[in-house]
Design a protein around this motif. Sequence first.
Motif, PDB file in Angstrom:
ATOM      1  N   HIS A 109       7.509   2.885   2.068  1.00 32.88           N
ATOM      2  CA  HIS A 109       7.647   3.737   0.884  1.00 32.88           C
ATOM      3  C   HIS A 109       8.527   4.951   1.151  1.00 32.88           C
ATOM      4  O   HIS A 109       9.067   5.545   0.210  1.00 32.88           O
ATOM      5  CB  HIS A 109       6.269   4.195   0.393  1.00 32.88           C
ATOM      6  CG  HIS A 109       5.552   3.155  -0.399  1.00 32.88           C
ATOM      7  ND1 HIS A 109       5.754   2.978  -1.744  1.00 32.88           N
ATOM      8  CD2 HIS A 109       4.637   2.221  -0.039  1.00 32.88           C
ATOM      9  CE1 HIS A 109       5.002   2.000  -2.180  1.00 32.88           C
ATOM     10  NE2 HIS A 109       4.306   1.509  -1.151  1.00 32.88           N
ATOM     11  N   ASP A 169       0.823  -1.207   0.000  1.00 30.24           N
ATOM     12  CA  ASP A 169       0.000   0.000   0.000  1.00 30.24           C
ATOM     13  C   ASP A 169       0.860   1.262   0.000  1.00 30.24           C
ATOM     14  O   ASP A 169       1.924   1.312   0.626  1.00 30.24           O
ATOM     15  CB  ASP A 169      -0.923   0.032   1.221  1.00 30.24           C
ATOM     16  CG  ASP A 169      -1.976  -1.055   1.173  1.00 30.24           C
ATOM     17  OD1 ASP A 169      -2.343  -1.476   0.050  1.00 30.24           O
ATOM     18  OD2 ASP A 169      -2.418  -1.486   2.264  1.00 30.24           O
ATOM     19  N   ASN A 170       0.381   2.283  -0.691  1.00 32.11           N
ATOM     20  CA  ASN A 170       1.143   3.532  -0.824  1.00 32.11           C
ATOM     21  C   ASN A 170       1.322   4.280   0.497  1.00 32.11           C
ATOM     22  O   ASN A 170       2.252   5.062   0.642  1.00 32.11           O
ATOM     23  CB  ASN A 170       0.470   4.454  -1.834  1.00 32.11           C
ATOM     24  CG  ASN A 170       0.663   3.974  -3.252  1.00 32.11           C
ATOM     25  OD1 ASN A 170       1.605   3.245  -3.540  1.00 32.11           O
ATOM     26  ND2 ASN A 170      -0.231   4.378  -4.134  1.00 32.11           N
TER      27      ASN A 170
END
Length: 84
Positions: free
Chosen positions: A41, A35-36
């Motif tokens: 990330h 997931d972003n």
Amino acid sequence: MATGSDRLAGAGLVVLSSIIFAYYTVWVILLPFIDNDHVIHSFFLPREYAVLLPLAVALVLLLFIGIFVTFIMWKSRSPKKKSE
């Protein structure tokens, strides 16, 4: 026979290459499936750089290879003989 400093340099290059390979593999293969909003990330650049950075490195490498080949060919040329 390799000296101690040669072995240390070789081991350092292997470790550096392994780290770069693992980072790039996670960045390109695993990161798109996470997931972003996940915190992982924040450790990676945007995905566009996954293509641009290797391309830039390859172009610089080709440039240096071309310069090296040109330099070697220039140094090894024989002087021209004068025709009478």
